[in-house]
Design an enzyme around this catalytic site. Structure first.
Site, mmCIF file in Angstrom:
data_model
loop_
_atom_site.group_PDB
_atom_site.id
_atom_site.type_symbol
_atom_site.label_atom_id
_atom_site.label_comp_id
_atom_site.label_asym_id
_atom_site.label_seq_id
_atom_site.Cartn_x
_atom_site.Cartn_y
_atom_site.Cartn_z
ATOM 1 N N CYS A 4 0.954 -1.075 0.000
ATOM 2 C CA CYS A 4 -0.006 0.020 0.310
ATOM 3 C C CYS A 4 0.439 0.910 -0.010
ATOM 4 O O CYS A 4 1.875 1.541 0.687
ATOM 5 C CB CYS A 4 -0.872 0.119 1.702
ATOM 6 S SG CYS A 4 -1.872 1.829 1.534
ATOM 7 N N CYS A 7 0.306 3.199 3.078
ATOM 8 C CA CYS A 7 1.394 2.802 4.309
ATOM 9 C C CYS A 7 3.280 3.081 4.572
ATOM 10 O O CYS A 7 3.683 3.047 5.048
ATOM 11 C CB CYS A 7 1.049 0.995 4.274
ATOM 12 S SG CYS A 7 -1.031 1.232 5.240
ATOM 13 N N ASP A 30 0.416 16.712 -1.916
ATOM 14 C CA ASP A 30 0.409 15.986 -2.365
ATOM 15 C C ASP A 30 1.234 16.393 -3.250
ATOM 16 O O ASP A 30 1.358 17.069 -4.020
ATOM 17 C CB ASP A 30 -1.302 16.073 -3.143
ATOM 18 C CG ASP A 30 -1.539 15.141 -4.412
ATOM 19 O OD1 ASP A 30 -2.626 14.101 -3.723
ATOM 20 O OD2 ASP A 30 -1.546 14.425 -5.401
ATOM 21 N N GLY A 93 -12.757 8.392 -8.267
ATOM 22 C CA GLY A 93 -11.235 9.420 -8.580
ATOM 23 C C GLY A 93 -10.126 8.418 -7.779
ATOM 24 O O GLY A 93 -9.569 8.803 -7.880
ATOM 25 N N THR A 95 -7.922 6.889 -6.675
ATOM 26 C CA THR A 95 -6.276 5.852 -6.927
ATOM 27 C C THR A 95 -5.426 5.088 -5.546
ATOM 28 O O THR A 95 -5.361 3.956 -6.527
ATOM 29 C CB THR A 95 -6.009 7.142 -7.868
ATOM 30 O OG1 THR A 95 -5.309 7.664 -6.971
ATOM 31 C CG2 THR A 95 -6.393 7.664 -8.391
ATOM 32 N N HIS A 98 -6.162 3.593 0.506
ATOM 33 C CA HIS A 98 -5.712 3.842 1.926
ATOM 34 C C HIS A 98 -7.182 5.179 2.488
ATOM 35 O O HIS A 98 -6.539 5.925 1.420
ATOM 36 C CB HIS A 98 -4.548 3.936 2.245
ATOM 37 C CG HIS A 98 -3.986 3.825 3.264
ATOM 38 N ND1 HIS A 98 -2.920 3.179 4.201
ATOM 39 C CD2 HIS A 98 -4.749 5.154 4.284
ATOM 40 C CE1 HIS A 98 -2.604 3.880 5.554
ATOM 41 N NE2 HIS A 98 -2.974 5.116 5.377
ATOM 42 N N HIS A 100 -8.496 8.297 3.019
ATOM 43 C CA HIS A 100 -7.245 9.768 3.201
ATOM 44 C C HIS A 100 -8.473 10.841 2.743
ATOM 45 O O HIS A 100 -8.990 10.822 2.377
ATOM 46 C CB HIS A 100 -5.951 9.939 2.661
ATOM 47 C CG HIS A 100 -6.787 9.044 0.630
ATOM 48 N ND1 HIS A 100 -6.319 8.434 0.240
ATOM 49 C CD2 HIS A 100 -6.764 10.127 -0.577
ATOM 50 C CE1 HIS A 100 -6.754 7.853 -1.051
ATOM 51 N NE2 HIS A 100 -7.644 9.758 -1.703
ATOM 52 N N HIS A 102 -8.522 14.849 1.404
ATOM 53 C CA HIS A 102 -7.473 15.780 0.713
ATOM 54 C C HIS A 102 -7.993 16.590 1.298
ATOM 55 O O HIS A 102 -8.659 17.241 0.836
ATOM 56 C CB HIS A 102 -7.815 16.282 -1.054
ATOM 57 C CG HIS A 102 -7.904 15.097 -1.999
ATOM 58 N ND1 HIS A 102 -6.523 14.688 -2.387
ATOM 59 C CD2 HIS A 102 -8.531 12.911 -1.434
ATOM 60 C CE1 HIS A 102 -6.739 13.584 -3.333
ATOM 61 N NE2 HIS A 102 -7.243 12.904 -3.036
HETATM 62 P P1 5GP Z 1 -7.076 9.996 -4.380
HETATM 63 O O1 5GP Z 1 -7.291 10.339 -6.477
HETATM 64 O O2 5GP Z 1 -7.733 8.172 -4.226
HETATM 65 O O3 5GP Z 1 -8.039 10.126 -4.303
HETATM 66 O O4 5GP Z 1 -6.277 10.656 -4.038
HETATM 67 C C1 5GP Z 1 -4.641 10.389 -4.265
HETATM 68 C C2 5GP Z 1 -3.753 11.096 -4.238
HETATM 69 O O5 5GP Z 1 -1.851 11.023 -4.085
HETATM 70 C C3 5GP Z 1 -3.566 11.759 -5.359
HETATM 71 O O6 5GP Z 1 -4.457 13.098 -5.481
HETATM 72 C C4 5GP Z 1 -2.515 11.419 -6.287
HETATM 73 O O7 5GP Z 1 -1.468 12.377 -6.350
HETATM 74 C C5 5GP Z 1 -1.905 11.701 -4.433
HETATM 75 N N1 5GP Z 1 0.005 10.919 -4.925
HETATM 76 C C6 5GP Z 1 -0.128 9.220 -5.568
HETATM 77 N N2 5GP Z 1 0.579 9.074 -4.806
HETATM 78 C C7 5GP Z 1 1.525 9.717 -4.366
HETATM 79 C C8 5GP Z 1 2.971 9.842 -3.711
HETATM 80 O O8 5GP Z 1 3.955 8.926 -4.120
HETATM 81 N N3 5GP Z 1 3.554 11.125 -3.049
HETATM 82 C C9 5GP Z 1 2.642 11.930 -2.275
HETATM 83 N N4 5GP Z 1 2.896 12.958 -2.078
HETATM 84 N N5 5GP Z 1 1.115 11.686 -3.149
HETATM 85 C C10 5GP Z 1 1.216 11.042 -3.607
HETATM 86 ZN ZN ZN Z 2 -2.248 1.359 3.616
#
Ligand code: 5GP
Ligand code: ZN
Length: 114
Positions: A4, A7, A30, A93, A95, A98, A100, A102
């Site tokens: 993950c 994680c 981010d 959306g 990705t 885990h 989280h 924003h």
């Molecule tokens: P989701 O799309 O799951 O709501 O948000 C995942 C977020 O994680 C995205 O905004 C993406 O830019 C961010 N993200 C993906 N990989 C990394 C990383 O390795 N480091 C950081 N700081 N953010 C990441």
């Molecule tokens: Zn995790």
């Protein structure tokens, strides 16, 4: 949880630009910001993949995250306002599976929700 991304960031195995950390929660910038201020707030433990898995048994991590969100907003000087988003599932959306949140700020979002 094995393999993950968040994680691994929580464990320090993958570096991140941290803005806040306590025993339960980590906040970091981010990597692909969608606003001038874009910070991710995660429970360090893999308590849930997403909001869809929150129950009476694990909802305390949500409270811990929002306590951290208020501290981050104060520390970042987000006096004009900020938005908190959590994506749950592919169509939303998400990705990284885990839980989280924003934090988005630094621009005027008052004319749109999404
Ligand atoms: P989701 O799309 O799951 O709501 O948000 C995942 C977020 O994680 C995205 O905004 C993406 O830019 C961010 N993200 C993906 N990989 C990394 C990383 O390795 N480091 C950081 N700081 N953010 C990441
Ligand atoms: Zn995790």
């Amino acid at each position: 949880m094995n393999d993950c991304l968040f994680c691994k960031i929580a464990a320090g195995e993958i570096p991140s630009n941290k803005v806040y950390e306590d025993a339960d929660v980590l906040a970091f910038r981010d990597i692909n910001p969608q606003a001038p201020v874009h910070i991710l707030v995660i429970p360090k433990a893999h308590a849930a993949d997403s909001a869809a898995q929150i129950t009476a048994g694990n909802s305390a991590v949500v409270a811990r995250c929002f306590e951290a969100i208020a501290k981050v907003a104060e520390a970042e000087g987000l006096k004009d306002g900020f938005r908190v988003i959590t994506n749950s599932g592919a169509a939303a959306g998400q990705t990284v599976p885990h839980l989280h949140f924003h934090i988005l700020a630094g621009c005027d979002m008052s004319d749109r929700l999404v």
